[in-house]
Design a protein around this motif. Structure first.
Motif, PDB file in Angstrom:
ATOM      1  N   LYS A 182      46.569  22.776 -24.072  1.00 46.72           N
ATOM      2  CA  LYS A 182      45.641  23.105 -25.148  1.00 46.72           C
ATOM      3  C   LYS A 182      45.911  24.521 -25.661  1.00 46.72           C
ATOM      4  N   PHE A 183      46.189  25.447 -24.762  1.00 49.89           N
ATOM      5  CA  PHE A 183      46.497  26.816 -25.158  1.00 49.89           C
ATOM      6  C   PHE A 183      47.754  26.859 -26.024  1.00 49.89           C
TER       7      PHE A 183
ATOM      8  N   GLU B 190      48.409  15.436 -31.700  1.00 56.80           N
ATOM      9  CA  GLU B 190      48.740  15.676 -30.300  1.00 56.80           C
ATOM     10  C   GLU B 190      47.762  16.654 -29.668  1.00 56.80           C
ATOM     11  N   ARG B 191      47.332  17.651 -30.444  1.00 61.51           N
ATOM     12  CA  ARG B 191      46.361  18.603 -29.910  1.00 61.51           C
ATOM     13  C   ARG B 191      45.047  17.901 -29.570  1.00 61.51           C
ATOM     14  N   VAL B 192      44.629  16.979 -30.434  1.00 63.63           N
ATOM     15  CA  VAL B 192      43.380  16.254 -30.205  1.00 63.63           C
ATOM     16  C   VAL B 192      43.491  15.338 -28.983  1.00 63.63           C
TER      17      VAL B 192
ATOM     18  N   THR C 225      46.528  12.477 -22.803  1.00 62.01           N
ATOM     19  CA  THR C 225      47.875  12.659 -22.262  1.00 62.01           C
ATOM     20  C   THR C 225      47.811  13.112 -20.807  1.00 62.01           C
ATOM     21  N   CYS C 226      46.953  14.085 -20.523  1.00 60.97           N
ATOM     22  CA  CYS C 226      46.836  14.614 -19.170  1.00 60.97           C
ATOM     23  C   CYS C 226      46.297  13.579 -18.193  1.00 60.97           C
ATOM     24  N   LYS C 227      45.487  12.647 -18.679  1.00 62.97           N
ATOM     25  CA  LYS C 227      44.955  11.579 -17.825  1.00 62.97           C
ATOM     26  C   LYS C 227      45.981  10.465 -17.589  1.00 62.97           C
ATOM     27  N   GLY C 228      47.112  10.526 -18.297  1.00 65.40           N
ATOM     28  CA  GLY C 228      48.113   9.481 -18.165  1.00 65.40           C
ATOM     29  C   GLY C 228      47.802   8.244 -18.961  1.00 65.40           C
TER      30      GLY C 228
ATOM     31  N   LEU D  32      58.180  16.397 -28.914  1.00 65.74           N
ATOM     32  CA  LEU D  32      57.080  17.300 -29.226  1.00 65.74           C
ATOM     33  C   LEU D  32      57.327  18.682 -28.627  1.00 65.74           C
ATOM     34  N   ALA D  33      56.467  19.612 -28.965  1.00 66.88           N
ATOM     35  CA  ALA D  33      56.584  20.963 -28.419  1.00 66.88           C
ATOM     36  C   ALA D  33      56.582  20.946 -26.897  1.00 66.88           C
TER      37      ALA D  33
END
Length: 432
Positions: free
Chosen positions: A307-308, A333-335, A340-343, A351-352
């Protein structure tokens, strides 16, 4: 005649002798009658000039008139000629060096120039070129095709049209394999592994926060063997070289996992300067940093870190010196970082932040570089951003602006170990 005191103050700009009368020259000087009488007159402005050069169509003219008309001296004689009568391979500073008709005839025995795909050559310059057997134009490089039964010599456009491509080490055209017969047996090329090569990792330094660097490097024609040998010799067991589709000629330098401190102290930084001295660049390609997943406390830490990065896209890209579709930032992707982190989803690798590797998160944002300070700053940012986001609380984020880039840079100032990053940020601030 006796000169007055006022008259004695007048001096000739050419001979410095006192004179009662001065005459303006084409160069803007004021000269005495004696000096002027020794000067020829410019046929363009009728003023005396110390250097009247002959031209084909405008008589003898001074430098000022020559420049205003667009005349330049022949490379072999003082004759001034107009733009167009030129061999555009002859030397460098602008305007290009010109050859008059008489000198061209003396140099080449002919008045016609020889055509290449993109320029005209005089008979002297064309001797260093090679005639294409297909289109009868000259080419700068020796492109005789190899690795086939055909011995025809092509220019590059014709070679490509006939299905040939360039040897990865030199300019030779080949129709199969990666190297021409001159270079195929060189053992150094065995050290450039395929793009999917993935050896067992060798860890350097104290973990669990390890960084793995992938540095893409462009290598100039004819220097690949030397650069491969130099890179492999300097890296030792620290890293290896791989192919990469985004590199026209060169390799990707990949390191085994390193702690940030170990990398600063023990990576062979002189290698970057050595490669740069051989003409290598990072132009148009990337630098990726893999961060071990074990460096993160938990999935919430990964969320805060991602997120940062996404919230500060413009500052990250400025530091990274790169805006690329291969390291894309986008609002969607930010939203969806939490999912994503939960899989619950697998985003594209371009992506970045590439989350697809099993054991690492890949920060893809940086432009490649052979300047040690810029590469060290990239490693420092990867390490510092993970450290910074590790213990952030909801209160930090909601009340103290911890998401903000300014908060991060203030935090950096209290951590001297990240000095490569603070130096780079200061340098970028001065450049804006």
């Amino acid at each position: 005649m006796t000169l007055s005191a006022d008259q004695l103050t007048l001096r000739c700009d050419c001979c410095s002798i006192p004179t009662s009368q001065r005459h303006r020259t084409a160069a803007g000087q004021k000269a005495c009658s004696t000096c002027v009488e020794a000067m020829p007159s410019c046929d363009g402005c009728d003023l005396p000039t110390a250097s009247a050069l002959p031209s084909d169509d405008h008589g003898d003219v001074c430098v000022t008139c020559a420049n205003s008309i667009g005349l330049y001296p022949c490379v072999d004689c003082p004759t001034l000629i107009a733009d167009g009568d030129t061999c555009n391979v002859h030397s460098a500073p602008q305007p290009a060096s010109f050859v008059c008709d008489d000198c061209r005839s003396r140099r080449t025995g002919e008045t016609a120039f020889h055509a290449t795909n993109d320029r005209e050559l005089c008979g002297v310059c064309v001797e260093a070129y090679h005639l294409c057997d297909n289109c009868s134009l000259f080419d700068e490089y020796n492109t005789a095709a190899e690795n086939s039964d055909i011995t025809q010599a092509f220019c590059y456009p014709c070679g490509r049209d006939h299905g040939y491509y360039e040897c990865r080490s030199c300019e030779r055209l080949i129709n199969h394999g990666d190297y021409c017969v001159t270079h195929i047996d060189n053992a150094a090329y065995d050290s450039i592994h395929s793009y999917d090569f993935k050896p067992e990792p060798i860890f350097h330094g104290i973990g669990p926060r390890y960084l793995g660097m992938e540095l893409e490097i462009n290598v100039p024609r004819g220097e690949l063997a030397s650069c491969v040998d130099g890179a492999i010799g300097a890296l030792g067991e620290l890293g290896y070289l791989k192919e990469d589709g985004s590199i026209a000629r060169g390799f990707e330098l990949v390191t085994h996992p390193m702690s940030y401190r170990w990398a600063l102290d023990s990576f062979p930084w002189q290698l970057l300067a050595d490669l740069q001295a051989k003409g290598c660049t990072g132009d148009g390609i990337g630098l990726h940093v893999h961060i071990s997943r074990a460096a993160f406390a938990d999935s919430f830490h990964i969320y805060r870190w991602m997120k940062f990065i996404y919230r500060n896209a413009s500052d990250v890209q400025r530091l990274a010196r790169r805006h690329s579709s291969y390291a894309a930032f986008n609002d969607r992707e930010r939203v969806l970082v939490k999912e994503t982190c939960k899989g619950e989803r697998i985003p594209p690798r371009s992506l970045a932040i590439n989350t697809q590797p099993e054991d690492t998160l890949e920060l893809r944002v940086f432009a490649s570089s052979l300047y040690a300070g810029e590469v060290q700053a990239a490693l420092a940012f990867a390490d510092a951003s993970v450290s910074y986001t590790r213990d952030l609380t909801i209160s930090d984020l909601a009340q103290r602006g911890a998401w903000n880039w300014d908060s991060f840079t203030r935090w950096l100032l209290t951590r001297p170990k990240y000095s490569p990053l603070t130096r780079e940020l200061e340098s970028l601030a001065c450049a804006c």
